[in-house]
Design an enzyme around this catalytic site. Sequence first.
Site, PDB file in Angstrom:
ATOM      1  N   GLU A   1      -3.037 -15.890 -16.014  1.00  0.00           N
ATOM      2  CA  GLU A   1      -4.034 -15.550 -16.746  1.00  0.00           C
ATOM      3  C   GLU A   1      -3.933 -14.024 -17.021  1.00  0.00           C
ATOM      4  OE1 GLU A   1      -7.841 -16.527 -15.363  1.00  0.00           O
ATOM      5  OE2 GLU A   1      -8.804 -14.723 -16.161  1.00  0.00           O
TER       6      GLU A   1
ATOM      7  N   GLU B   1     -12.575  -8.151 -20.534  1.00  0.00           N
ATOM      8  CA  GLU B   1     -13.821  -8.542 -19.862  1.00  0.00           C
ATOM      9  C   GLU B   1     -15.005  -7.485 -19.907  1.00  0.00           C
ATOM     10  OE1 GLU B   1     -13.165 -11.948 -17.024  1.00  0.00           O
ATOM     11  OE2 GLU B   1     -11.875 -10.436 -16.471  1.00  0.00           O
TER      12      GLU B   1
END
Length: 421
Positions: free
Chosen positions: A171, A176
């Site tokens: 990932e 974020e």
Amino acid sequence: MARPRLLRRCLLTALSAVLAGSAMVATPAHADSPHVSSSEVSATATFSDTFDGPAGAPVDSTKWRLETGDNVNNHERQYYTSSTRNAALDGQGHLVITARRENPANYQCWYGTCQYTSARLNTSGKFAAQYGHVEARMKIPRGQGMWPAFWMLGNDFGYEPGKVPWPDAGEIDIMENVGYEPSTIHGTIHGPGYSGTGGIGAAYTLPGGRAFADDFHTFAIDWAPDSITWSVDGVVYQRRTPADLGGKKWVFNKPFFLILNLAVGGDWPGDPNGSTQFPAQLVVDSVSVTTSNAPTGRPIRGLAGKCVDVAGANPANGTPVQLYDCNGTAAQQWTFAPDGSLRALGKCLDVKDHGTADGSPVQLWDCSGNPNQKWVLSSGHDIVNPQANKCLDVTENNPANGTRLQIWTCTGGANQKWTVG
């Protein structure tokens, strides 16, 4: 390292079942220069969405799929729907992902009746990339409990036979944000032995206490074999390589697909509270993946067949850039980035003190997007700084190891000729 959080493993059975840009146009040298025959060094857009269309229209289904369901792994509160109430074009060239405090269809979540709806989109089965410049220009929401993200999963991800489960599939979190940190975003990688709270990454904070929700910002990675470099608005803030993993497996030399989502609540951001305003919106102006047609991550050879080299492979600001025997190390692997910069070791080739005079030395420095870090590879094999209209030059035509590089009026001499690759 990014703030701790639990698994970002894909939440949805539906996704597991289906898993079976800004282009770089190099600035020409000044037209009055007789020595520089410039050609554009452009990028090939392998994926691009600028979200043009009428207000209320759904996203382009040839590029994106909408996931549906909840997420027990992170204890998020939203139910992802396929409704245009949660993901739609605004008619002004944006995708708007909207989180709402509602439950119009009696959706059930891991904690009982769902309290919120939102949207999560991915390109699985439609587009996957291996290397290049991956970016999104977005304006994120503000508010306690908001969790917007732009990220990627390995294209081989899945839980059915023949697929690779999370985190082994890999990932890459390009951006974020958790709402209680309005000025900070995080970039992280997750893989076997370094996942969840053990993910490897870093944070970037806007200067002056500004909040990311106040304006659009561009979040990007420059991704090459054995390296990923993160930037915000062209400013690099971290680079990761296999050397950062402590012997654990690097799983990022393969195709990945893209994901955009706006989560509500969860173990990392915490739940919304009385101060959180709904609806909350993640506004996406564009998403692109580009690969330069100039060689990327390759040596640049010049006088006497020697290479452009970062002295001592030292990534510190101000490290001299020199001529040295070609040795294949990362200190000699250069990338022409889509913003016109020339990068190695996660930093940029920089003309010291913004110099434009003959003899101004070049060095390695944090990427800033300034004109002293812009370069053009011309058809005549010159590497030109357009601000100074001068060429990358080996000082005094000296082929010895360690000779410093500089900028100088373009002469067509052998000490200004460079071959990439």
